[in-house]
Scaffold this active site. Structure first.
Site, mmCIF file in Angstrom:
data_model
loop_
_atom_site.group_PDB
_atom_site.id
_atom_site.type_symbol
_atom_site.label_atom_id
_atom_site.label_comp_id
_atom_site.label_asym_id
_atom_site.label_seq_id
_atom_site.Cartn_x
_atom_site.Cartn_y
_atom_site.Cartn_z
ATOM 1 N N CYS A 31 -1.049 5.773 9.221
ATOM 2 C CA CYS A 31 -1.417 4.485 8.644
ATOM 3 C C CYS A 31 -2.546 4.724 7.658
ATOM 4 O O CYS A 31 -2.520 5.706 6.923
ATOM 5 C CB CYS A 31 -1.814 3.499 9.749
ATOM 6 N N ARG B 1 0.842 -1.199 0.000
ATOM 7 C CA ARG B 1 0.000 0.000 0.000
ATOM 8 C C ARG B 1 0.879 1.251 0.000
ATOM 9 O O ARG B 1 0.562 2.247 -0.647
ATOM 10 C CB ARG B 1 -0.935 -0.001 1.212
#
Length: 284
Positions: free
Chosen positions: A239, A181
């Site tokens: 995050c 990611r």
């Protein structure tokens, strides 16, 4: 005080004269929800069996605000958060231990919020309920009395989008998501893949051993040092939505390295097309 507590230490403290207050924060990951996996009812799981005396707290309803421009898990309304904590029995004078099903991310979010809002003694049960070998009780537990905790947030442990961007240039900003990611290879939830320019990839899953517990403090310190972290220079973490990032802040605390959390994280950053996005393995 250490940021974590082992199951054996917890059992000993629960049998002592000043047992900690327990909060159960079982929760389903946002990625699992996005992938269409069967829904998980944290309250039902809690009612089926929890550590005796633990009070359930709902992450989505109580530890975050409504999803929107501020990300999927923005800060909760502090009046509501304080009310929930007091109803659960939280007082500044009594130690608190938080746990989840075992991954530690949801418990770390509760730990971070309580610490950010001024609670002096809160720890995460290392390994969560999965590591607990003691008795469980079913049904709903209620505290003996309402708590008195009043949230008083500080400005040190929290980053906004501009602060995260600046820290990526002047200090160390860690990206706690999976490496794919970070690189932008895949993005299962947010508008676009990639990372904040200058951020360093540091998946929080690598802070945990095979048994689900955090790695020893010296191993964590070595890992974070290799990424450029130290206790004398500013460190920040983000995050996807401010949950797994809290777990990395917890791991940094165990390693003796203070760090701030960008709560809006990638879900906020990537929703703004004016914010720059970097892709690939290189921070820039």
């Amino acid at each position: 005080m250490n940021a974590i507590i082992s199951t054996s230490e917890l059992a000993s403290e629960l049998a002592g004269g000043n047992p900690p207050l327990l909060l159960d924060i079982r929760w389903q990951l946002s990625t699992a929800k996005a992938a269409g996996e069967p829904s998980f009812d944290g309250r039902a799981a809690y009612a089926a069996g929890h550590i005796p005396g633990a009070v359930f707290v709902d992450l989505d309803a109580d530890l975050a605000g409504s999803a929107g421009a501020g990300g999927r898990h923005p800060l909760p309304d502090l009046t509501h958060f304080g009310s929930v904590m007091r109803a659960a029995g939280v007082s500044a004078e009594r130690p608190v231990v938080v746990y989840d099903g075992g991954q530690g991310w949801a418990a770390a979010r509760a730990w971070w919020l309580l610490r950010w809002t001024g609670h002096p003694s809160v720890r995460v049960l290392d390994g969560g309920l999965a590591a607990w070998a003691g008795d469980l009780e079913s049904g709903e537990a209620a505290p003996a009395a309402a708590g008195t905790f009043v949230p008083e947030p500080n400005s040190v442990d929290l980053l906004d989008a501009d602060g995260a961007a600046a820290l990526a240039r002047s200090g160390l900003l860690l990206d706690a998501r999976a490496a794919e990611r970070y690189r932008g290879d895949v993005e299962p939830i947010d508008r676009v893949g990639g990372h904040i320019p200058g951020a360093v990839s540091a998946p929080t899953t690598e802070n945990v051993a095979a048994d689900g517990r955090l790695r020893p403090a010296d191993e964590l310190a070595t890992r974070f040092k290799s990424l450029g972290a130290s206790s004398t220079s500013p460190v920040g973490v983000y995050c996807g939505s401010g949950v797994s990032g809290a777990h990395e802040v917890l791991a940094l605390a165990v390693a003796g390295i203070p760090a701030a959390l960008y709560v809006g994280s990638w879900s906020e950053w990537s929703s703004d097309p004016q914010r720059p996005v970097a892709t690939g393995p290189d921070p820039q």
